[in-house]
Design a protein around this motif. Structure first.
Motif, PDB file in Angstrom:
ATOM      1  N   ASP A 289     -22.445   7.341  20.070  1.00 36.97           N
ATOM      2  CA  ASP A 289     -21.114   6.899  20.470  1.00 36.97           C
ATOM      3  C   ASP A 289     -21.042   5.369  20.449  1.00 36.97           C
ATOM      4  N   PRO A 290     -19.887   4.804  20.109  1.00 36.17           N
ATOM      5  CA  PRO A 290     -19.793   3.333  20.092  1.00 36.17           C
ATOM      6  C   PRO A 290     -19.707   2.715  21.480  1.00 36.17           C
ATOM      7  N   HIS A 291     -19.317   3.508  22.484  1.00 43.17           N
ATOM      8  CA  HIS A 291     -19.106   2.946  23.831  1.00 43.17           C
ATOM      9  C   HIS A 291     -20.272   3.259  24.741  1.00 43.17           C
ATOM     10  N   LYS A 292     -20.677   2.266  25.520  1.00 44.58           N
ATOM     11  CA  LYS A 292     -21.597   2.605  26.611  1.00 44.58           C
ATOM     12  C   LYS A 292     -20.737   2.896  27.830  1.00 44.58           C
ATOM     13  N   MET A 293     -20.669   4.136  28.217  1.00 42.71           N
ATOM     14  CA  MET A 293     -19.817   4.533  29.344  1.00 42.71           C
ATOM     15  C   MET A 293     -20.624   5.289  30.382  1.00 42.71           C
ATOM     16  N   ARG A 294     -20.386   4.946  31.632  1.00 39.50           N
ATOM     17  CA  ARG A 294     -20.991   5.642  32.772  1.00 39.50           C
ATOM     18  C   ARG A 294     -19.864   5.782  33.791  1.00 39.50           C
ATOM     19  N   LYS A 295     -19.005   6.747  33.569  1.00 37.21           N
ATOM     20  CA  LYS A 295     -17.745   6.737  34.301  1.00 37.21           C
ATOM     21  C   LYS A 295     -17.372   8.122  34.818  1.00 37.21           C
ATOM     22  N   ILE A 296     -16.827   8.159  36.030  1.00 39.70           N
ATOM     23  CA  ILE A 296     -16.290   9.417  36.569  1.00 39.70           C
ATOM     24  C   ILE A 296     -14.843   9.141  36.989  1.00 39.70           C
ATOM     25  N   THR A 297     -13.932   9.965  36.534  1.00 45.86           N
ATOM     26  CA  THR A 297     -12.516   9.798  36.884  1.00 45.86           C
ATOM     27  C   THR A 297     -12.050  11.011  37.684  1.00 45.86           C
ATOM     28  N   VAL A 298     -11.409  10.740  38.801  1.00 44.28           N
ATOM     29  CA  VAL A 298     -10.891  11.834  39.639  1.00 44.28           C
ATOM     30  C   VAL A 298      -9.367  11.710  39.697  1.00 44.28           C
ATOM     31  N   VAL A 299      -8.693  12.784  39.312  1.00 46.45           N
ATOM     32  CA  VAL A 299      -7.230  12.776  39.312  1.00 46.45           C
ATOM     33  C   VAL A 299      -6.740  13.617  40.489  1.00 46.45           C
ATOM     34  N   GLY A 300      -6.054  12.954  41.417  1.00 43.00           N
ATOM     35  CA  GLY A 300      -5.458  13.671  42.540  1.00 43.00           C
ATOM     36  C   GLY A 300      -3.945  13.681  42.407  1.00 43.00           C
ATOM     37  N   ARG A 301      -3.300  14.483  43.245  1.00 44.52           N
ATOM     38  CA  ARG A 301      -1.832  14.539  43.152  1.00 44.52           C
ATOM     39  C   ARG A 301      -1.173  13.245  43.610  1.00 44.52           C
ATOM     40  N   GLU A 302      -1.840  12.522  44.530  1.00 43.18           N
ATOM     41  CA  GLU A 302      -1.244  11.309  45.081  1.00 43.18           C
ATOM     42  C   GLU A 302      -1.795  10.037  44.459  1.00 43.18           C
ATOM     43  N   LYS A 303      -3.118  10.041  44.211  1.00 46.69           N
ATOM     44  CA  LYS A 303      -3.771   8.847  43.666  1.00 46.69           C
ATOM     45  C   LYS A 303      -4.850   9.280  42.693  1.00 46.69           C
ATOM     46  N   MET A 304      -5.275   8.302  41.878  1.00 44.77           N
ATOM     47  CA  MET A 304      -6.350   8.576  40.921  1.00 44.77           C
ATOM     48  C   MET A 304      -7.419   7.508  41.122  1.00 44.77           C
ATOM     49  N   VAL A 305      -8.685   7.871  40.909  1.00 42.84           N
ATOM     50  CA  VAL A 305      -9.741   6.901  41.175  1.00 42.84           C
ATOM     51  C   VAL A 305     -10.806   6.978  40.091  1.00 42.84           C
ATOM     52  N   VAL A 306     -11.326   5.804  39.735  1.00 38.98           N
ATOM     53  CA  VAL A 306     -12.337   5.725  38.689  1.00 38.98           C
ATOM     54  C   VAL A 306     -13.589   5.052  39.256  1.00 38.98           C
ATOM     55  N   PHE A 307     -14.736   5.693  39.054  1.00 41.92           N
ATOM     56  CA  PHE A 307     -16.025   5.073  39.368  1.00 41.92           C
ATOM     57  C   PHE A 307     -16.633   4.664  38.039  1.00 41.92           C
ATOM     58  N   ASP A 308     -16.838   3.364  37.857  1.00 42.36           N
ATOM     59  CA  ASP A 308     -17.364   2.866  36.591  1.00 42.36           C
ATOM     60  C   ASP A 308     -18.650   2.096  36.857  1.00 42.36           C
ATOM     61  N   ASP A 309     -19.772   2.725  36.532  1.00 47.21           N
ATOM     62  CA  ASP A 309     -21.063   2.120  36.871  1.00 47.21           C
ATOM     63  C   ASP A 309     -21.434   0.989  35.924  1.00 47.21           C
ATOM     64  N   MET A 310     -20.633   0.765  34.871  1.00 48.78           N
ATOM     65  CA  MET A 310     -20.900  -0.366  33.981  1.00 48.78           C
ATOM     66  C   MET A 310     -20.298  -1.652  34.546  1.00 48.78           C
ATOM     67  N   GLU A 311     -19.411  -1.523  35.494  1.00 46.83           N
ATOM     68  CA  GLU A 311     -18.767  -2.697  36.090  1.00 46.83           C
ATOM     69  C   GLU A 311     -19.670  -3.279  37.170  1.00 46.83           C
ATOM     70  N   LEU A 312     -19.636  -4.606  37.290  1.00 48.62           N
ATOM     71  CA  LEU A 312     -20.469  -5.227  38.315  1.00 48.62           C
ATOM     72  C   LEU A 312     -19.751  -5.296  39.659  1.00 48.62           C
ATOM     73  N   ASP A 313     -18.500  -5.754  39.628  1.00 50.53           N
ATOM     74  CA  ASP A 313     -17.825  -5.977  40.908  1.00 50.53           C
ATOM     75  C   ASP A 313     -16.549  -5.158  41.067  1.00 50.53           C
ATOM     76  N   ARG A 314     -16.326  -4.200  40.190  1.00 52.31           N
ATOM     77  CA  ARG A 314     -15.241  -3.238  40.435  1.00 52.31           C
ATOM     78  C   ARG A 314     -15.735  -1.836  40.072  1.00 52.31           C
ATOM     79  N   LYS A 315     -16.714  -1.420  40.868  1.00 52.48           N
ATOM     80  CA  LYS A 315     -17.331  -0.111  40.604  1.00 52.48           C
ATOM     81  C   LYS A 315     -16.314   1.006  40.820  1.00 52.48           C
ATOM     82  N   VAL A 316     -15.450   0.820  41.825  1.00 51.06           N
ATOM     83  CA  VAL A 316     -14.456   1.859  42.124  1.00 51.06           C
ATOM     84  C   VAL A 316     -13.067   1.236  42.092  1.00 51.06           C
TER      85      VAL A 316
END
Ligand SMILES: NC(=O)c1ccc[n+]([C@@H]2O[C@H](COP(=O)([O-])OP(=O)(O)OC[C@H]3O[C@@H](n4cnc5c(N)ncnc54)[C@H](O)[C@@H]3O)[C@@H](O)[C@H]2O)c1
Length: 325
Positions: A222-249
């Protein structure tokens, strides 16, 4: 209270991280590897620990409280079983067994002997994943609808285990931990583009009795290095991105809002995007500390074992589907 006496088997790529942690927070009593050169190297670094190539010799030490298994996956079940039968608490790298029936057997032996059987699901100790769990449990996202994981990169190309086994166990453990449900279906499709019989690219789909669904894209092609989990809720959505240094969530106040009265179409709502502070504690240190707490009698030791069994069951369903079984 005296520190637990711990022995670590497997001094390859991952084992040294466990050795370092247990040397710092417990009494590292034994190190064990079949490879004599590795043993000599680590015996020099940890002179107070006894070194052996024979797992059974380590188990024969009656003063040893716990064993950590960081050997290759196909050896986990037999070594964990041997250690439990010798009366040792066990932390075993993921997955502890390759078949659900074997894992159930380990869970039973541990329960019968009141021993800890903890799989090394590292991500469950990642402060970013703990934040996801906290948001879901607090109802911040509203009803959770779906979760998907991306674990992709170009390389490392493995030739012994496929992308599901090499990469998927991490995301699977997180998805099942967040949803706290057994999947009713778990199917996977993949292709062995590089090494015959070893899938390099795997797509997995899981559905749950509650109606939630999940997906995992696992690939070392794959061309992208991704380590990501995305959770879709009815009210809000949240992304955990382990490639980010200071915005992991990152939390997105985005959701479908309501049907427009005139056209009957859904409108969407886009509010604030927020980035909570996530602690930089080392997940492995937190994992090892939790193991020692369980060994010391604090916490629910059956939970980690049963959570591990749930992961192996789902992995077995995905593996059977992938191989067309
Ligand atoms: N949690 C994580 O993020 C993470 C990361 C990497 C690896 N791991 C896991 O750690 C485990 C080990 O992976 P690795 O990459 O370090 O493998 P590795 O092949 O580099 O090392 C394994 C070591 O185990 C030794 N060994 C094999 N059989 C043994 C036995 N019967 N007794 C004693 N020693 C024995 C080998 O000689 C080797 O030195 C795997 O289960 C892997 O999934 C976990």
């Amino acid at each position: 209270m005296a520190k637990a006496r711990v022995g670590v088997a497997g001094l390859g790529y991952w084992g040294p991280n466990l050795v370092r942690n247990f040397d710092e927070i417990a009494e590292l009593a034994w190190i064990c590897d079949l490879d004599g050169d590795l043993r000599d190297r680590f015996a020099g670094r940890y002179p107070r620990a006894r070194a052996t190539g024979a797992f059974a010799e380590m188990l024969a030490d009656e003063t040893l409280d716990a064993v950590v298994v960081a050997t290759p996956v196909p050896t986990h079940y037999a070594l964990a079983k041997q250690a439990l039968e010798a009366g040792k608490h066990v932390m075993v790298e993921k997955p502890p067994a390759m078949r659900a029936a074997e894992m159930d057997e380990l869970v039973r032996i541990a329960a019968d002997r009141d021993l800890v059987l903890m799989p090394g699901h590292l991500l469950l100790y990642h402060p970013g994943v703990l934040k996801l769990k906290e948001l879901i449990t607090a109802g911040e996202l509203g009803e959770v609808l779906c979760i998907y994981g991306n674990r992709q990169n170009l390389g490392i190309v493995r030739t012994n285990e496929n992308a599901l086994w090499s990469l998927g166990v991490h995301d699977l453990s997180v998805i099942l931990y967040l949803l706290d449900e057994d999947p009713e279906t778990a199917t996977a499709q993949g292709r062995d583009f590089l090494t015959p019989g070893v899938e390099d690219v795997v797509f997995c789909f899981l559905s749950f009795p509650s109606g939630k669904i999940a997906h995992m894209h696992l690939s070392w092609l794959d061309p992208h290095k991704m380590r990501k989990i995305t959770v879709v809720g009815r009210e809000k959505m949240v992304v955990f991105d382990d490639m980010e240094l200071d915005r992991k969530v990152t939390i997105y106040e985005k959701s479908p809002w309501k049907r427009a009265e005139t056209y009957g179409e859904w409108q969407t709502r886009s509010g604030d995007i927020s980035i909570p502070k996530i602690s930089t504690d080392e997940p492995l240190r937190l994992e090892c500390t939790h193991f020692l707490e369980l060994v010391g009698g604090t916490g629910d030791k059956s939970k980690v074992a049963l959570d591990g069994a749930r992961v192996v069951r789902a992995l077995e369903m995905l593996t059977e589907s992938l191989s067309g079984g």
